[in-house]
Scaffold this motif. Structure first.
Motif, PDB file in Angstrom:
ATOM      1  N   ILE A 217       0.853  -1.191   0.000  1.00  0.00           N
ATOM      2  CA  ILE A 217       0.000   0.000   0.000  1.00  0.00           C
ATOM      3  C   ILE A 217       0.887   1.238   0.000  1.00  0.00           C
ATOM      4  O   ILE A 217       1.754   1.402   0.867  1.00  0.00           O
ATOM      5  CB  ILE A 217      -0.932   0.015   1.227  1.00  0.00           C
ATOM      6  N   SER A 218       0.693   2.128  -0.963  1.00  0.00           N
ATOM      7  CA  SER A 218       1.547   3.310  -1.067  1.00  0.00           C
ATOM      8  C   SER A 218       1.108   4.398  -0.089  1.00  0.00           C
ATOM      9  O   SER A 218      -0.009   4.373   0.442  1.00  0.00           O
ATOM     10  CB  SER A 218       1.530   3.861  -2.493  1.00  0.00           C
ATOM     11  N   ASP A 219       1.985   5.376   0.089  1.00  0.00           N
ATOM     12  CA  ASP A 219       1.661   6.504   0.973  1.00  0.00           C
ATOM     13  C   ASP A 219       0.663   7.452   0.341  1.00  0.00           C
ATOM     14  O   ASP A 219       0.171   8.376   1.006  1.00  0.00           O
ATOM     15  CB  ASP A 219       2.943   7.268   1.336  1.00  0.00           C
ATOM     16  N   ASP A 325      -5.859   2.848  -3.985  1.00  0.00           N
ATOM     17  CA  ASP A 325      -4.426   3.020  -4.212  1.00  0.00           C
ATOM     18  C   ASP A 325      -4.136   2.700  -5.668  1.00  0.00           C
ATOM     19  O   ASP A 325      -3.942   1.536  -6.040  1.00  0.00           O
ATOM     20  CB  ASP A 325      -3.645   2.088  -3.275  1.00  0.00           C
ATOM     21  N   GLY A 326      -4.181   3.728  -6.510  1.00  0.00           N
ATOM     22  CA  GLY A 326      -4.049   3.490  -7.937  1.00  0.00           C
ATOM     23  C   GLY A 326      -5.249   2.705  -8.438  1.00  0.00           C
ATOM     24  O   GLY A 326      -6.402   3.112  -8.253  1.00  0.00           O
ATOM     25  N   GLU A 327      -4.999   1.558  -9.045  1.00  0.00           N
ATOM     26  CA  GLU A 327      -6.080   0.718  -9.546  1.00  0.00           C
ATOM     27  C   GLU A 327      -6.596  -0.262  -8.491  1.00  0.00           C
ATOM     28  O   GLU A 327      -7.589  -0.947  -8.721  1.00  0.00           O
ATOM     29  CB  GLU A 327      -5.588  -0.063 -10.777  1.00  0.00           C
ATOM     30  N   LYS A 328      -5.952  -0.312  -7.358  1.00  0.00           N
ATOM     31  CA  LYS A 328      -6.340  -1.257  -6.304  1.00  0.00           C
ATOM     32  C   LYS A 328      -7.438  -0.667  -5.426  1.00  0.00           C
ATOM     33  O   LYS A 328      -7.443   0.528  -5.130  1.00  0.00           O
ATOM     34  CB  LYS A 328      -5.116  -1.635  -5.467  1.00  0.00           C
ATOM     35  N   ARG A 329      -8.381  -1.507  -4.989  1.00  0.00           N
ATOM     36  CA  ARG A 329      -9.494  -1.105  -4.145  1.00  0.00           C
ATOM     37  C   ARG A 329      -9.646  -2.095  -2.984  1.00  0.00           C
ATOM     38  O   ARG A 329      -9.624  -3.303  -3.191  1.00  0.00           O
ATOM     39  CB  ARG A 329     -10.816  -1.070  -4.942  1.00  0.00           C
ATOM     40  N   TYR A 330      -9.783  -1.542  -1.790  1.00  0.00           N
ATOM     41  CA  TYR A 330      -9.998  -2.377  -0.607  1.00  0.00           C
ATOM     42  C   TYR A 330     -11.122  -1.749   0.212  1.00  0.00           C
ATOM     43  O   TYR A 330     -11.250  -0.518   0.284  1.00  0.00           O
ATOM     44  CB  TYR A 330      -8.735  -2.471   0.249  1.00  0.00           C
ATOM     45  N   GLY A 342     -16.579  14.871  21.124  1.00  0.00           N
ATOM     46  CA  GLY A 342     -15.411  14.950  21.992  1.00  0.00           C
ATOM     47  C   GLY A 342     -14.657  13.646  22.145  1.00  0.00           C
ATOM     48  O   GLY A 342     -13.685  13.583  22.910  1.00  0.00           O
ATOM     49  N   LYS A 343     -15.061  12.605  21.435  1.00  0.00           N
ATOM     50  CA  LYS A 343     -14.421  11.298  21.589  1.00  0.00           C
ATOM     51  C   LYS A 343     -13.633  10.929  20.336  1.00  0.00           C
ATOM     52  O   LYS A 343     -14.083  11.156  19.215  1.00  0.00           O
ATOM     53  CB  LYS A 343     -15.459  10.218  21.876  1.00  0.00           C
ATOM     54  N   LEU A 344     -12.448  10.348  20.549  1.00  0.00           N
ATOM     55  CA  LEU A 344     -11.632   9.835  19.461  1.00  0.00           C
ATOM     56  C   LEU A 344     -11.794   8.326  19.388  1.00  0.00           C
ATOM     57  O   LEU A 344     -11.675   7.619  20.398  1.00  0.00           O
ATOM     58  CB  LEU A 344     -10.157  10.171  19.692  1.00  0.00           C
ATOM     59  N   TYR A 345     -12.049   7.827  18.183  1.00  0.00           N
ATOM     60  CA  TYR A 345     -12.215   6.387  17.961  1.00  0.00           C
ATOM     61  C   TYR A 345     -11.023   5.890  17.149  1.00  0.00           C
ATOM     62  O   TYR A 345     -10.787   6.360  16.024  1.00  0.00           O
ATOM     63  CB  TYR A 345     -13.514   6.112  17.210  1.00  0.00           C
ATOM     64  N   GLN A 346     -10.271   4.955  17.709  1.00  0.00           N
ATOM     65  CA  GLN A 346      -9.112   4.382  17.010  1.00  0.00           C
ATOM     66  C   GLN A 346      -9.542   3.079  16.333  1.00  0.00           C
ATOM     67  O   GLN A 346     -10.036   2.167  16.992  1.00  0.00           O
ATOM     68  CB  GLN A 346      -7.976   4.136  17.994  1.00  0.00           C
ATOM     69  N   ILE A 347      -9.360   3.050  15.024  1.00  0.00           N
ATOM     70  CA  ILE A 347      -9.861   1.934  14.211  1.00  0.00           C
ATOM     71  C   ILE A 347      -8.709   1.374  13.379  1.00  0.00           C
ATOM     72  O   ILE A 347      -7.917   2.115  12.787  1.00  0.00           O
ATOM     73  CB  ILE A 347     -10.986   2.418  13.276  1.00  0.00           C
ATOM     74  N   THR A 348      -8.623   0.058  13.345  1.00  0.00           N
ATOM     75  CA  THR A 348      -7.644  -0.612  12.506  1.00  0.00           C
ATOM     76  C   THR A 348      -8.352  -1.194  11.291  1.00  0.00           C
ATOM     77  O   THR A 348      -9.308  -1.963  11.421  1.00  0.00           O
ATOM     78  CB  THR A 348      -6.936  -1.743  13.272  1.00  0.00           C
ATOM     79  N   MET A 349      -7.900  -0.789  10.117  1.00  0.00           N
ATOM     80  CA  MET A 349      -8.463  -1.320   8.875  1.00  0.00           C
ATOM     81  C   MET A 349      -7.582  -2.475   8.412  1.00  0.00           C
ATOM     82  O   MET A 349      -6.475  -2.273   7.892  1.00  0.00           O
ATOM     83  CB  MET A 349      -8.521  -0.228   7.804  1.00  0.00           C
ATOM     84  N   LYS A 350      -8.065  -3.669   8.581  1.00  0.00           N
ATOM     85  CA  LYS A 350      -7.307  -4.860   8.210  1.00  0.00           C
ATOM     86  C   LYS A 350      -7.608  -5.244   6.768  1.00  0.00           C
ATOM     87  O   LYS A 350      -8.752  -5.381   6.373  1.00  0.00           O
ATOM     88  CB  LYS A 350      -7.637  -6.002   9.146  1.00  0.00           C
ATOM     89  N   ILE A 351      -6.541  -5.413   5.990  1.00  0.00           N
ATOM     90  CA  ILE A 351      -6.670  -5.753   4.578  1.00  0.00           C
ATOM     91  C   ILE A 351      -6.033  -7.114   4.341  1.00  0.00           C
ATOM     92  O   ILE A 351      -4.869  -7.331   4.695  1.00  0.00           O
ATOM     93  CB  ILE A 351      -5.998  -4.689   3.687  1.00  0.00           C
ATOM     94  N   GLN A 352      -6.791  -8.009   3.761  1.00  0.00           N
ATOM     95  CA  GLN A 352      -6.295  -9.361   3.471  1.00  0.00           C
ATOM     96  C   GLN A 352      -5.822  -9.415   2.014  1.00  0.00           C
ATOM     97  O   GLN A 352      -6.416  -8.783   1.156  1.00  0.00           O
ATOM     98  CB  GLN A 352      -7.388 -10.390   3.734  1.00  0.00           C
TER      99      GLN A 352
END
Length: 352
Positions: A217-219, A325-330, A342-352
């Motif tokens: 995954i690119s920046d 990311d370019g031609e890639k889609r997730y 007032g709340k921050l939610y930390q979420i991890t996006m897991k890509i297989q």
């Protein structure tokens, strides 16, 4: 009797003079003195984050940030000092900008038509007002990002200093503009020293992309969130219980109608502004009554992390993340459907 009155008047003048001298000396030691009034501010953290996010360094206001201050004396039948700007700003707002570690009044060089004369003008100087009236004062402030001017009804000119939501938060400035902050301080009398503790009233998402190494995954990947309230380019309204007592209102399209609320909603997002010419007024439309069909674009914070400001609300269904990311889609379904201000939610996006 005349000598007695003269003596009392002289003593009163001396007392006022000594009080003002004392205030000046004390405030000068703090390095915050500006005329007769001192305004100090602090920013509370998002719940769930260890530093504030008013800037991307994470700890303070930045030069150019703007706040609008509304002063209301709810228990006085008279218009007290500070409640009015004598027609030099709409809805009697005192407008300030963060400049070299202090709050300064706006000038014509800032490019805003504050007094409504169709040309750039400076904001009224709150530091020139000596507020010592013996009645409770309510100081309410919030950040704002845009000046909006429009003609409503039968030629009614309306000017607003608005916080505007951006569905596209790709740019840092648009992300910051969405991070609406609000503060309210109640003083028993008018004061020469006012402290405002700002809190975040929107919710925030911090998304980390957790991808397998071979996906590369690119920046430059773009993250969006689909199925959110459609409030792009609309003014977000925070409730103020004391708005009903506002004595200076430019029109029915102004502060009193839009921000009036119950005690329970004081300091909370109550909706977005609606200008209704059929009723010749503006009001706040609840987010529960807004379509949830919008797509938000997150700010790329680097290292495969993204930030997104969202309104406090409850979703009817599940929103969906899309990483392009370019031609890639997730994609990944958002694992929650309620956001609190007032709340921050930390979420991890897991890509297989």
């Amino acid at each position: 009797m005349r000598l007695y009155n003269t003596f009392c008047f002289f003593v009163s003048l001396c007392a006022v003079f000594l009080l003002m001298v004392g205030c000046t000396a004390e405030d000068a030691e703090e390095g915050e003195q500006q005329g007769m009034l001192t305004i100090t501010t602090a920013v509370e953290n998002f719940d769930g984050e260890t530093v504030t996010r008013t800037n991307f360094t994470g700890n303070a206001f930045e030069d150019g940030d703007k706040i609008k201050l509304k002063i209301i004396c709810p228990f006085s039948a008279h218009t007290e000092f500070g409640e009015t700007t004598y027609g030099n700003s709409f809805d009697a707002f005192w407008l300030l900008k963060w400049d070299a570690n202090k709050w300064s009044t706006l000038t014509a060089k800032d490019g805003f038509d504050i007094n409504g004369d169709y040309s750039p003008s400076g904001s009224p100087d709150i530091y020139a007002r000596y507020e010592a009236q013996q009645t409770p004062y309510v100081y309410t402030a919030q950040t704002w990002s845009e000046e909006q001017i429009f003609i409503a009804g039968k030629g009614t000119r309306v000017e607003q200093y608005s916080n505007v939501f951006h569905a596209d938060q790709t740019k840092a400035a648009d992300y910051k503009a969405c991070d609406l902050m609000w503060a309210q301080t109640i003083q028993q009398t008018g004061s020469y020293n006012v402290h405002l503790s700002f809190k975040h009233v929107m919710a925030a998402l911090l998304i980390t992309v957790d991808a397998k190494a071979n996906l590369n995954i690119s920046d430059n990947a773009v993250l969006t969130l689909e199925g959110m309230p459609d409030i792009d380019q609309r003014e977000v309204i925070v409730g103020d219980y004391y708005a009903a007592k506002s004595k200076v209102n430019s029109s029915a399209y102004g502060y009193m109608n839009k921000h009036n609320c119950t005690v329970a909603d004081n300091g909370k997002v109550i909706g977005v502004a609606v200008v209704d010419d059929s009723q010749a007024k503006a009001y706040a439309k609840s987010l529960d009554n807004v379509d949830q069909t919008a797509t938000y674009t997150a700010y790329n914070a680097g290292s495969k992390t993204y930030r997104l400001i969202v309104p406090p609300c409850t979703l009817n269904g599940k929103a969906t993340f899309w990483l392009r990311d370019g031609e890639k889609r997730y994609s990944m379904q958002l694992p929650l459907n309620e956001f609190k201000g007032g709340k921050l939610y930390q979420i991890t996006m897991k890509i297989q």
